[in-house]
Scaffold this active site. Structure first.
Site, PDB file in Angstrom:
ATOM      1  N   ARG A   1      29.064  19.841  17.538  1.00 20.28           N
ATOM      2  CA  ARG A   1      29.138  20.791  16.618  1.00 20.28           C
ATOM      3  C   ARG A   1      27.588  20.805  15.701  1.00 20.28           C
ATOM      4  O   ARG A   1      26.971  20.170  16.013  1.00 20.28           O
ATOM      5  CB  ARG A   1      30.242  20.689  15.402  1.00 20.28           C
ATOM      6  CG  ARG A   1      30.603  19.232  15.076  1.00 20.28           C
ATOM      7  CD  ARG A   1      29.915  18.347  14.267  1.00 20.28           C
ATOM      8  NE  ARG A   1      29.363  19.168  13.026  1.00 20.28           N
ATOM      9  CZ  ARG A   1      27.946  18.844  12.419  1.00 20.28           C
ATOM     10  NH1 ARG A   1      27.358  17.879  12.890  1.00 20.28           N
ATOM     11  NH2 ARG A   1      27.541  19.427  11.364  1.00 20.28           N
TER      12      ARG A   1
ATOM     13  N   ASP B   1      23.648  28.015   9.479  1.00 18.76           N
ATOM     14  CA  ASP B   1      24.299  28.587  10.833  1.00 18.76           C
ATOM     15  C   ASP B   1      24.026  30.057  11.111  1.00 18.76           C
ATOM     16  O   ASP B   1      23.657  30.262  12.376  1.00 18.76           O
ATOM     17  CB  ASP B   1      25.983  28.567  10.732  1.00 18.76           C
ATOM     18  CG  ASP B   1      26.225  27.068  10.563  1.00 18.76           C
ATOM     19  OD1 ASP B   1      26.329  26.456   9.519  1.00 18.76           O
ATOM     20  OD2 ASP B   1      26.638  26.524  11.509  1.00 18.76           O
TER      21      ASP B   1
ATOM     22  N   ARG C   1      32.671  29.986  19.280  1.00 17.11           N
ATOM     23  CA  ARG C   1      32.824  30.025  17.789  1.00 17.11           C
ATOM     24  C   ARG C   1      31.585  31.245  17.221  1.00 17.11           C
ATOM     25  O   ARG C   1      30.679  31.448  18.153  1.00 17.11           O
ATOM     26  CB  ARG C   1      31.960  28.830  17.268  1.00 17.11           C
ATOM     27  CG  ARG C   1      32.814  27.485  17.601  1.00 17.11           C
ATOM     28  CD  ARG C   1      32.240  26.372  16.826  1.00 17.11           C
ATOM     29  NE  ARG C   1      32.590  26.270  15.214  1.00 17.11           N
ATOM     30  CZ  ARG C   1      32.061  25.451  14.304  1.00 17.11           C
ATOM     31  NH1 ARG C   1      31.283  24.666  14.952  1.00 17.11           N
ATOM     32  NH2 ARG C   1      32.442  25.460  13.097  1.00 17.11           N
TER      33      ARG C   1
ATOM     34  N   ALA D   1      24.815  24.004  14.139  1.00 13.86           N
ATOM     35  CA  ALA D   1      24.161  25.287  14.797  1.00 13.86           C
ATOM     36  C   ALA D   1      23.384  24.930  16.232  1.00 13.86           C
ATOM     37  O   ALA D   1      23.368  25.465  17.203  1.00 13.86           O
ATOM     38  CB  ALA D   1      23.611  26.124  13.782  1.00 13.86           C
TER      39      ALA D   1
ATOM     40  N   ASN E   1      26.187  28.959   5.693  1.00 10.18           N
ATOM     41  CA  ASN E   1      26.232  27.448   6.144  1.00 10.18           C
ATOM     42  C   ASN E   1      27.663  26.868   5.590  1.00 10.18           C
ATOM     43  O   ASN E   1      28.503  27.800   5.258  1.00 10.18           O
ATOM     44  CB  ASN E   1      25.229  26.881   5.384  1.00 10.18           C
ATOM     45  CG  ASN E   1      24.943  25.520   5.868  1.00 10.18           C
ATOM     46  OD1 ASN E   1      24.705  25.049   7.034  1.00 10.18           O
ATOM     47  ND2 ASN E   1      24.863  24.245   4.920  1.00 10.18           N
ATOM     48  N   LYS E   2      28.038  25.893   5.872  1.00 11.33           N
ATOM     49  CA  LYS E   2      29.263  25.236   5.592  1.00 11.33           C
ATOM     50  C   LYS E   2      29.804  25.572   4.387  1.00 11.33           C
ATOM     51  O   LYS E   2      29.357  25.637   3.460  1.00 11.33           O
ATOM     52  CB  LYS E   2      29.195  23.626   5.793  1.00 11.33           C
ATOM     53  CG  LYS E   2      30.547  22.813   5.751  1.00 11.33           C
ATOM     54  CD  LYS E   2      31.530  23.407   6.735  1.00 11.33           C
ATOM     55  CE  LYS E   2      31.245  23.541   8.250  1.00 11.33           C
ATOM     56  NZ  LYS E   2      32.060  24.293   8.924  1.00 11.33           N
TER      57      LYS E   2
HETATM   58  O1  MRU Z   1      31.148  23.580  11.499  1.00 14.30           O
HETATM   59  P1  MRU Z   1      30.224  22.893  11.784  1.00 14.30           P
HETATM   60  O2  MRU Z   1      30.205  21.209  11.461  1.00 14.30           O
HETATM   61  O3  MRU Z   1      29.525  23.097  13.264  1.00 14.30           O
HETATM   62  O4  MRU Z   1      29.016  23.478  10.789  1.00 14.30           O
HETATM   63  C1  MRU Z   1      27.795  22.743  10.586  1.00 14.30           C
HETATM   64  C2  MRU Z   1      27.018  23.381   9.470  1.00 14.30           C
HETATM   65  O5  MRU Z   1      27.570  24.136   8.602  1.00 14.30           O
HETATM   66  C3  MRU Z   1      25.516  22.748   9.564  1.00 14.30           C
HETATM   67  O6  MRU Z   1      25.140  22.476   7.959  1.00 14.30           O
HETATM   68  C4  MRU Z   1      24.655  23.999  10.063  1.00 14.30           C
HETATM   69  O7  MRU Z   1      25.123  23.910  11.495  1.00 14.30           O
HETATM   70  C5  MRU Z   1      23.190  23.379   9.999  1.00 14.30           C
HETATM   71  S1  MRU Z   1      22.957  22.083  11.159  1.00 14.30           S
HETATM   72  C6  MRU Z   1      21.421  21.682  11.610  1.00 14.30           C
END
Ligand code: MRU
Length: 352
Positions: A50, A242, A95, A52, A252-253
């Site tokens: 997981r 993301d 995804r 991005a 982002n998350k």
């Molecule tokens: O659902 P995830 O764990 O894949 O989400 C990840 C995030 O939101 C990260 O902050 C984002 O991918 C940046 S990673 C360098």
């Protein structure tokens, strides 16, 4: 020794894609060998891998795996390319939010179509390109780290959300890459890591990574950020991304938007750290970013146990979009992009 030099989050080796199983960290450290494109779809969907940039590389490896499989049963090149495209689309559907996945898959498909040689030449080139993208990811993160470290004040307390670290990339990390580079120059900096409900990437992954590097880290729950900001205990925020629209709006998350609002209220700089592969210049604003809706069980359960009434309603978006006006700068491998982001993003791509 730095964390990133011990193992890569995802690595092509002997015609398989080997990845750290992020579902079971920090309890157990195990790797998973992904051998087919269909297995890669599941690995991305189930979040064995997981983050991005990491799923961008996973997508690229997925196309390499598909090419190896298809080359064993198809002789006609046009049929092979058609079937490869179908596998590519399937991988991209695993995804929806992180655009790096589409970037990694599309990059491989563009290469596949450009090769004038045989089917086995295509499969070989895809493998090599997957490895090249893998290695470039670490170099890009280190460049971002160098640029980002320049805006970290001496002795800063940095808040981060989710995991944008070595585990979310091939190695080193984006937001945590900035923190690693800043810490190398100034070991008095410290980190506040948001727990990041519901999947707890901050608690499970970010604290695991940073404490291994000896970087002082305090775990807080998501609702605590304004409290610590109001006490003057946070100097800046750095998070990953993301998908970033052409105007700088950033997905982002889930929970990132709340942190950005709190940072604005307290006059605290809020930075995004992301490679150019996370910027989607085909969309004009964050309104166009597809937001993944994840399983309700992520909210209703913790470690397999129910934590709420069984008939309660649940909604579980995996990401939110932070509007560009809340963002101080976007740290990329090309330097730090500043508002107005429409212009700075356009210029970064013009020279790319
Ligand atoms: O659902 P995830 O764990 O894949 O989400 C990840 C995030 O939101 C990260 O902050 C984002 O991918 C940046 S990673 C360098």
């Amino acid at each position: 020794m730095a964390f990133e030099s011990k193992i890569k989050t995802i690595e092509w080796t002997d015609n398989i894609s080997r990845m750290i199983d992020q579902r079971i960290l920090p309890y157990e450290f195990k790797t998973v060998d992904v051998k087919t494109a269909d297995e890669m779809y599941t690995a991305i969907k189930d979040m064995i891998v997981r983050g991005a940039p990491a799923i961008g590389i996973a997508g690229a490896h997925g196309v390499s795996l598909a090419a190896i499989e298809l080359s064993k049963k198809i002789n006609e090149k046009s049929v092979f390319l058609n079937e490869l495209q179908k596998k590519a689309e399937y991988l991209k559907s695993s995804r929806p939010t992180a655009v790096n996945l589409m970037w990694g898959v599309d990059k491989q498909m563009k290469l596949a179509r450009s090769i004038s040689g045989s089917i086995s030449d295509i499969a070989e080139s895809l493998k090599e390109n997957g490895i090249k993208l893998e290695n470039e990811d670490i170099e890009i993160n280190k460049k971002m780290g160098d640029f980002g470290a320049e805006v970290v004040p001496k002795g800063a307390a940095i808040l981060t959300h989710c995991n944008a670290g070595a585990l979310a990339t091939v190695g080193y990390g984006t937001a945590l890459g900035v923190i690693r580079s800043a810490y190398a120059k100034d070991p008095t900096i410290k980190v506040f890591a948001d727990e990041t409900r519901p999947r707890q990437q901050g608690a499970r992954l970010t604290t695991w990574e940073l404490t291994q590097d000896g970087i002082p880290t305090t775990l807080i729950t998501d609702g605590m950020c304004s409290y610590f900001m109001s006490k003057g205990m946070i100097d800046m925020v750095v998070v990953g991304a993301d998908r970033i629209a052409a105007n700088g709006d950033t997905a982002n998350k889930i929970g990132t938007f709340t942190v950005a609002i709190a940072a604005k209220y307290h006059n605290i700089p809020f930075y995004i750290a992301a490679p150019l592969s996370t910027i989607d210049i085909s969309i004009q604003s964050g309104k166009e970013i597809p937001i993944e809706e994840r399983s309700h069980e992520e909210v209703t359960h913790i470690n397999g146990d129910w934590i709420c009434a069984k008939d309660v309603n649940i909604i579980n978006p995996g990401f939110d979009v932070t509007p560009n006006e809340l963002i101080t700068g976007i740290i990329t491998e090309k330097g730090i992009l500043k508002p107005d982001f429409k212009t700075s993003i356009f210029n970064a791509f013009k020279n790319n």
